[in-house]
Design an enzyme around this catalytic site. Structure first.
Site, short mmCIF file in Angstrom:
data_model
loop_
_atom_site.label_atom_id
_atom_site.label_comp_id
_atom_site.label_asym_id
_atom_site.label_seq_id
_atom_site.Cartn_x
_atom_site.Cartn_y
_atom_site.Cartn_z
N GLY A 229 -32.42 69.64 -3.15
CA GLY A 229 -31.15 69.02 -2.80
C GLY A 229 -30.30 68.81 -4.02
O GLY A 229 -30.62 69.31 -5.10
N HIS A 248 -27.22 63.75 -19.96
CA HIS A 248 -26.43 64.34 -21.06
C HIS A 248 -25.68 65.60 -20.62
O HIS A 248 -24.81 66.07 -21.32
CB HIS A 248 -27.31 64.57 -22.30
C1 LIG Z 1 -31.28 70.26 -18.58
S1 LIG Z 1 -32.24 70.61 -17.18
C2 LIG Z 1 -33.53 69.40 -17.33
C3 LIG Z 1 -34.78 69.78 -16.56
C4 LIG Z 1 -35.96 68.84 -16.77
N1 LIG Z 1 -35.67 67.48 -16.33
C5 LIG Z 1 -36.40 68.85 -18.20
O1 LIG Z 1 -36.25 67.86 -18.91
O2 LIG Z 1 -36.90 69.90 -18.64
C6 LIG Z 1 -31.25 69.97 -15.86
C7 LIG Z 1 -31.88 70.14 -14.49
O3 LIG Z 1 -30.97 69.57 -13.53
C8 LIG Z 1 -30.99 70.41 -12.37
N2 LIG Z 1 -29.76 70.16 -11.61
C9 LIG Z 1 -28.50 70.49 -11.96
N3 LIG Z 1 -27.62 70.09 -11.01
C10 LIG Z 1 -28.37 69.48 -10.05
C11 LIG Z 1 -28.05 68.84 -8.82
N4 LIG Z 1 -26.77 68.74 -8.41
N5 LIG Z 1 -29.06 68.30 -8.08
C12 LIG Z 1 -30.36 68.41 -8.50
N6 LIG Z 1 -30.73 69.00 -9.67
C13 LIG Z 1 -29.74 69.54 -10.43
C14 LIG Z 1 -31.07 71.80 -12.96
O4 LIG Z 1 -31.49 72.75 -12.00
C15 LIG Z 1 -32.07 71.59 -14.09
O5 LIG Z 1 -33.39 71.78 -13.65
#
Ligand SMILES: C[S@@+](CC[C@H](N)C(=O)[O-])C[C@H]1O[C@@H](n2cnc3c(N)ncnc32)[C@H](O)[C@@H]1O
Length: 338
Positions: A229, A248
Site C-alpha cells: 500500500g 529524509h
Molecule cells: C530509501 S528507501 C528505504 C527502505 C528501507 N526502509 C531501508 O532503510 O533500507 C524508501 C522506501 O520507501 C518505499 N516507499 C516509497 N513511497 C512509498 C509509499 N507511498 N508507500 C509505501 N512505501 C513507499 C520505497 O519503495 C522504498 O522501499
C-alpha cells in the site's frame, strides 16, 4: 615561504582538488563495474593482469587505481601491483558487508545527472530529478522494474550494514507487533524478528517491492505478514512503526502525512521509531550534511536536525521521547503520542 603564503598555497590546492573531486566517485564506479575488488581477492595484481581479465586498457586502469590508492581505496605496492584495503574489500561480492551495489547506485545517472543540476535546484528551490527523468524517483522506478531492482538491492545492502547497530541498540518491547513502513525487501524486519523471538512483524511497502521480500525463512514462520500500500493513505495497526530512511526522502508536508498515517493506526501506547541521520550543528563534517544534498536533488527531501524532527512530530500529534545514536551514521528517534 612565510606562513601566509603556505596557507594560500594549501587553499589553492584544496580548491583545485575539490573542483575535480567528482572524479573520485567516477573512479570508484569504474573499479566496481570492472569487478576489480573480486579479482584481487587472492592477492595483489598488476594493472596489466587486471586489465586483461576485465577487458580494459592497462594504462588507463593503472592511472585510475593509482588515484584511488590516494584515498585508501586499493593500495599500490612498491612492485607496482595493486592490492585490497579495508575499504576496497567492501566492494568484493562476497564481503560480509557488501557495498558494491550501493556504489553502483549512488554513482548511477539517477544521482549523477541531478548532481549536475544542483545549481538550478538551489536557485529555484525545486528538485532536479523529475525535470531530468520526467517523474519523481519512486514513480519512475515503479514503471521500470529493472531500474527499481538496482535501487532496492542497493538499499537492502546499505541497510544490512546498519541493521546490527539498530537491533542491538533499540529495546523492542516484548510480544509487540512491529510494522516496518517502507521496509523495502524486509532486511531490517528480518533482523528485528530474529533478535526478538516474541515480536511479530508487518512489512509494508509498494506492491512491486514487497513482491520480492526476504522474510520467507523457516525460522520466522508464522511471525510476519506482508501488506502492500501507500503510507500516504493507510498503514496497518501496530505497536511500533519503524520508519527507516523514509522521512529524509520527503518534504515537511509529506512527512507529516506519513507520520499522521502511523499516528492514526497506532495501537495504544504505541511508538514511532524514525531511523535517519540527524544533522548536528557546527562546522564539523558529518555524513548527514552530504546526504542532505542528495536528498535535495533526487527527492524533494532533506536530512533533519533533532529540532526539525520534533516540529514534524508535533504536527502529527506525536512528541519526541528520546534520540539514541547507533554505531553507524543513523540515529534512532523515538516518538510517542502527544
Ligand atoms: C530509501 S528507501 C528505504 C527502505 C528501507 N526502509 C531501508 O532503510 O533500507 C524508501 C522506501 O520507501 C518505499 N516507499 C516509497 N513511497 C512509498 C509509499 N507511498 N508507500 C509505501 N512505501 C513507499 C520505497 O519503495 C522504498 O522501499
Amino acid at each position: 615561504m612565510n606562513q601566509k603564503q603556505n596557507d594560500i598555497g594549501a587553499a589553492v590546492r584544496q580548491v583545485l582538488g575539490d573542483s575535480l573531486a567528482y572524479l573520485y566517485p567516477a573512479a570508484m564506479r569504474t573499479a566496481v563495474t570492472l569487478g576489480i575488488a573480486d579479482q584481487l581477492a587472492d592477492g595483489p595484481k598488476t594493472a596489466d593482469e587486471l586489465a586483461a581479465k576485465s577487458g580494459a586498457s592497462a594504462d588507463h586502469l593503472r592511472r585510475t587505481l593509482r588515484f584511488l590508492a590516494t584515498r585508501g581505496m586499493f593500495h599500490e605496492e612498491e612492485d607496482g601491483t595493486f592490492g585490497l584495503t579495508v575499504s576496497a574489500g567492501l566492494l568484493k561480492s562476497d564481503s560480509p558487508l557488501p557495498m558494491a551495489s550501493i556504489v553502483n547506485l549512488l554513482t548511477d545517472e539517477l544521482y549523477w545527472l541531478p548532481a549536475g543540476k544542483l545549481d538550478d535546484t538551489v536557485r529555484n528551490g525545486t528538485t532536479a530529478f523529475p525535470d531530468i527523468f520526467g517523474a519523481p524517483l519512486f514513480d519512475y522506478l515503479a514503471e521500470r522494474p529493472e531500474r527499481g531492482e538496482v535501487f532496492h538491492t542497493a538499499l537492502d545492502e546499505l541497510s544490512a550494514t546498519e541493521h546490527g547497530g539498530i537491533v542491538t541498540t533499540y529495546p523492542f518491547p516484548e510480544s509487540c507487533t512491529v510494522a516496518d513502513i517502507g521496509g523495502g525487501k524486509g532486511g531490517l524486519l528480518r533482523e528485528v524478528l530474529t533478535k526478538n523471538p516474541t515480536v511479530n512483524g508487518i512489512l509494508f511497502d509498494h506492491e512491486s517491492v514487497v513482491a520480492d521480500h526476504g522474510l520467507d525463512t523457516p525460522d520466522l514462520k508464522g511471525r510476519w505478514e506482508i501488506e502492500a500500500g501507500s503510507f500516504f493513505e493507510k498503514v496497518p495497526t501496530a505497536d511500533v512503526y519503524l520508519l527507516k530512511r523514509i522521512l529524509h526522502d520527503w518534504n515537511d508536508a509529506d512527512c507529516v502525512r506519513i507520520l499522521r498515517s502511523c499516528r492514526d493506526s497506532m495501537a495504544e501506547g504505541g511508538k514511532v521509531v524514525v531511523v535517519d541521520t540527524v544533522v548536528p550543528s557546527g562546522n564539523d563534517p558529518h555524513p548527514s550534511k552530504l546526504s542532505d544534498l542528495a536528498m535535495m536533488i533526487v527527492f524533494d527531501g532533506k536530512e533533519r536536525s533533532e529540532a526539525e524532527l520534533e516540529a514534524l512530530f508535533a504536527e502529527a500529534d506525536l512528541k519526541l521521547a528520546r534520540v539514541i545514536p547507533t554505531s553507524g551514521s543513523v540515529s534512532i528517534v523515538e516518538a510517542i503520542a502527544a
